[in-house]
Design an enzyme around this catalytic site. Structure first.
Site, PDB file in Angstrom:
ATOM      1  N   LYS A 114       0.824  -1.210   0.000  1.00 27.61           N
ATOM      2  CA  LYS A 114       0.000   0.000   0.000  1.00 27.61           C
ATOM      3  C   LYS A 114       0.858   1.259   0.000  1.00 27.61           C
ATOM      4  CE  LYS A 114      -4.274  -1.696   2.015  1.00 27.61           C
ATOM      5  NZ  LYS A 114      -5.272  -1.552   3.061  1.00 27.61           N
ATOM      6  N   LYS A 197      -4.168 -10.516  -6.605  1.00 28.48           N
ATOM      7  CA  LYS A 197      -5.521 -10.704  -6.061  1.00 28.48           C
ATOM      8  C   LYS A 197      -6.499  -9.665  -6.616  1.00 28.48           C
ATOM      9  CE  LYS A 197      -5.697  -7.792  -2.032  1.00 28.48           C
ATOM     10  NZ  LYS A 197      -6.010  -7.492  -0.683  1.00 28.48           N
ATOM     11  N   LYS A 200     -10.349  -3.827  -5.272  1.00 32.14           N
ATOM     12  CA  LYS A 200     -11.107  -2.685  -5.779  1.00 32.14           C
ATOM     13  C   LYS A 200     -10.217  -1.480  -6.059  1.00 32.14           C
ATOM     14  CE  LYS A 200     -12.713  -2.123  -1.048  1.00 32.14           C
ATOM     15  NZ  LYS A 200     -13.107  -3.362  -0.443  1.00 32.14           N
TER      16      LYS A 200
HETATM   17  P1  TYM Z   1     -10.471  -5.754   3.391  1.00 32.66           P
HETATM   18  O1  TYM Z   1     -11.498  -4.714   3.635  1.00 32.66           O
HETATM   19  O2  TYM Z   1      -9.378  -5.471   2.424  1.00 32.66           O
HETATM   20  O3  TYM Z   1     -11.187  -7.077   2.902  1.00 32.66           O
HETATM   21  C1  TYM Z   1     -12.294  -7.629   3.603  1.00 32.66           C
HETATM   22  C2  TYM Z   1     -12.214  -9.151   3.557  1.00 32.66           C
HETATM   23  O4  TYM Z   1     -12.215  -9.616   2.208  1.00 32.66           O
HETATM   24  C3  TYM Z   1     -11.106 -10.475   1.995  1.00 32.66           C
HETATM   25  N1  TYM Z   1     -10.640 -10.298   0.605  1.00 32.66           N
HETATM   26  C4  TYM Z   1     -10.465 -11.300  -0.266  1.00 32.66           C
HETATM   27  N2  TYM Z   1     -10.629 -12.625  -0.140  1.00 32.66           N
HETATM   28  C5  TYM Z   1     -10.379 -13.384  -1.230  1.00 32.66           C
HETATM   29  N3  TYM Z   1      -9.960 -12.879  -2.414  1.00 32.66           N
HETATM   30  C6  TYM Z   1      -9.769 -11.555  -2.584  1.00 32.66           C
HETATM   31  N4  TYM Z   1      -9.369 -11.078  -3.756  1.00 32.66           N
HETATM   32  C7  TYM Z   1     -10.019 -10.695  -1.469  1.00 32.66           C
HETATM   33  N5  TYM Z   1      -9.947  -9.350  -1.281  1.00 32.66           N
HETATM   34  C8  TYM Z   1     -10.314  -9.134   0.000  1.00 32.66           C
HETATM   35  C9  TYM Z   1     -10.058 -10.031   2.993  1.00 32.66           C
HETATM   36  O5  TYM Z   1      -9.136 -11.056   3.266  1.00 32.66           O
HETATM   37  C10 TYM Z   1     -10.916  -9.687   4.188  1.00 32.66           C
HETATM   38  O6  TYM Z   1     -11.231 -10.843   4.932  1.00 32.66           O
HETATM   39  N6  TYM Z   1      -7.646  -5.288   7.446  1.00 32.66           N
HETATM   40  C11 TYM Z   1      -8.859  -5.880   6.929  1.00 32.66           C
HETATM   41  C12 TYM Z   1     -10.106  -5.420   7.631  1.00 32.66           C
HETATM   42  C13 TYM Z   1     -10.092  -5.613   9.104  1.00 32.66           C
HETATM   43  C14 TYM Z   1     -10.279  -6.843   9.791  1.00 32.66           C
HETATM   44  C15 TYM Z   1     -10.202  -6.514  11.174  1.00 32.66           C
HETATM   45  C16 TYM Z   1     -10.503  -8.146   9.371  1.00 32.66           C
HETATM   46  C17 TYM Z   1      -9.894  -4.653  10.045  1.00 32.66           C
HETATM   47  N7  TYM Z   1      -9.985  -5.185  11.281  1.00 32.66           N
HETATM   48  C18 TYM Z   1     -10.333  -7.498  12.131  1.00 32.66           C
HETATM   49  C19 TYM Z   1     -10.641  -9.127  10.364  1.00 32.66           C
HETATM   50  C20 TYM Z   1     -10.555  -8.800  11.721  1.00 32.66           C
HETATM   51  C21 TYM Z   1      -8.986  -5.492   5.473  1.00 32.66           C
HETATM   52  O7  TYM Z   1      -8.436  -4.524   5.024  1.00 32.66           O
HETATM   53  O8  TYM Z   1      -9.854  -6.255   4.768  1.00 32.66           O
END
Ligand code: TYM
Length: 332
Positions: A114, A197, A200
């Site tokens: 990032k 991966k 968005k």
């Molecule tokens: P974020 O918002 O990027 O994504 C949310 C969830 O979607 C999953 N994900 C994917 N899984 C499979 N293939 C993909 N291409 C893909 N893109 C995203 C992510 O693994 C995630 O589970 N830091 C985290 C958010 C967060 C969080 C937490 C998660 C903040 N606090 C506590 C769990 C527990 C994040 O940025 O996810």
């Protein structure tokens, strides 16, 4: 109720959700909700670690909440809330910042990725310590399991390390959380570059499917999905693009990989891609209708996130008070 194991997970309202978010996480959340005591959060505090227009953040936050419910999360059963409504996240986040090391945070691959995308003068301290806030999210609820996609694995390891460090330094305070990462859907890949991966934030809109994409866009994006010149629908690492499409199909249709491969024996990619698109269209249509309905009923959403914050706050405060006492803060 009392003996149920606890689950915590969240998504950033940094834009509209993608098929990756849905298949990698949200769909599993739905499957887990009756068996566990679940806390599902819209992590708006995480979303401001990179520049964000306030009005977009407000819109996306409600949209993500509506998507949770539309995808099948039952607000009666689950604690659904918005992160910034429960200040304990920021408070524990600060304390845990003081138990996290510069070195370990520098090794976080998501931070490295990032920060490469930002102007070097625009990389905030928030982006750097973002994983610690995530650790606080999880530890506040004494979560046993955290259902996420593969890309969050390293952050989950950090949660375990920090929880164990704190427990060793003081005494047993935090439950050590386990990641819950499913096999096939855990990493949905870009439709344009199947080695990275689906995200968005990708500049190429054809690389991702948004849950709110209309039928024509979904069909077009799958038609244009990058595959290979082999021309046989098969599941292996040499055919990453096809493998990804098979995973998407299988995760939604529930059909096994073998069954899908057999169905397309002797057929080319065109038919296969069209069929994957139809599977996705049919899955997303009812979700989109429900999201539209919910976003027109903001009062209902408000009731849910207010009730959710109250329940979350209660559980979070319990842990926070313990932590504050252990580090030596004088109670007011
Ligand atoms: P974020 O918002 O990027 O994504 C949310 C969830 O979607 C999953 N994900 C994917 N899984 C499979 N293939 C993909 N291409 C893909 N893109 C995203 C992510 O693994 C995630 O589970 N830091 C985290 C958010 C967060 C969080 C937490 C998660 C903040 N606090 C506590 C769990 C527990 C994040 O940025 O996810």
């Amino acid at each position: 109720m009392e003996n149920k194991k606890v689950i915590f997970s969240g998504m950033q309202p940094s834009g509209s959700l993608t098929l990756g978010n849905y298949l990698g996480a949200l769909k599993n959340w739905v499957n887990l909700q009756s068996e566990y005591d679940c806390y599902y959060c819209v992590v708006d505090m995480h979303a401001i670690t990179v520049p964000k227009e306030p009005k977009d953040l407000r819109k996306n936050t409600l949209e993500v909440l509506a998507n949770y419910i539309a995808a099948g999360i039952d607000p009666e059963q689950v604690t659904l809330f918005i992160q910034s409504h429960v200040p304990a996240h920021a408070e524990l986040g600060w304390i845990l910042n003081c138990f996290s090391y510069y070195g370990e945070l520098s090794r976080m691959t998501q931070f490295k990725d990032k920060s490469k995308k930002q102007d070097s003068n625009a990389i905030t301290a928030g982006l750097f310590t973002y994983p610690v806030l995530m650790v606080a999210d999880i530890l506040l609820y004494q979560a046993d399991l955290v259902p996420v996609g593969e890309d969050q694995r390293q952050h989950l390891e950090l949660s375990r390390d920090i929880a164990a460090r704190f427990n060793n330094r003081f005494s047993e305070t935090f439950k050590i959380p386990d990641p819950f990462i499913t096999k096939d859907g855990a990493k949905i890949m870009s439709l344009q570059d199947p080695t990275s991966k689906m995200s968005k934030s990708d500049a190429n809109e054809n690389s991702f499917i948004l849950l709110k994409d209309d039928v024509d866009s979904i069909r077009r994006k799958f038609k244009r999905a990058v595959t290979d010149s082999i021309g046989i629908v098969a599941y292996n690492d040499e055919q990453q693009g096809v493998k990804n499409l098979i995973n998407i199909h299988s995760k939604i249709s529930g059909k096994s990989i073998e069954e899908i491969v057999t169905t397309y024996e002797g057929k080319g990619y065109a038919q296969f891609k069209d069929d994957v698109a139809e599977v996705v269209v049919n899955e997303l249509k009812p979700i989109q209708e429900k999201v539209d309905y919910l976003l027109k009923n903001k009062d209902y959403l408000e009731k849910i996130y207010i009730a959710g914050a109250e329940k979350a706050e209660y559980a979070a405060r319990k842990t926070l008070r313990k932590v504050q006492k252990k580090v030596g803060f004088i109670p007011r």
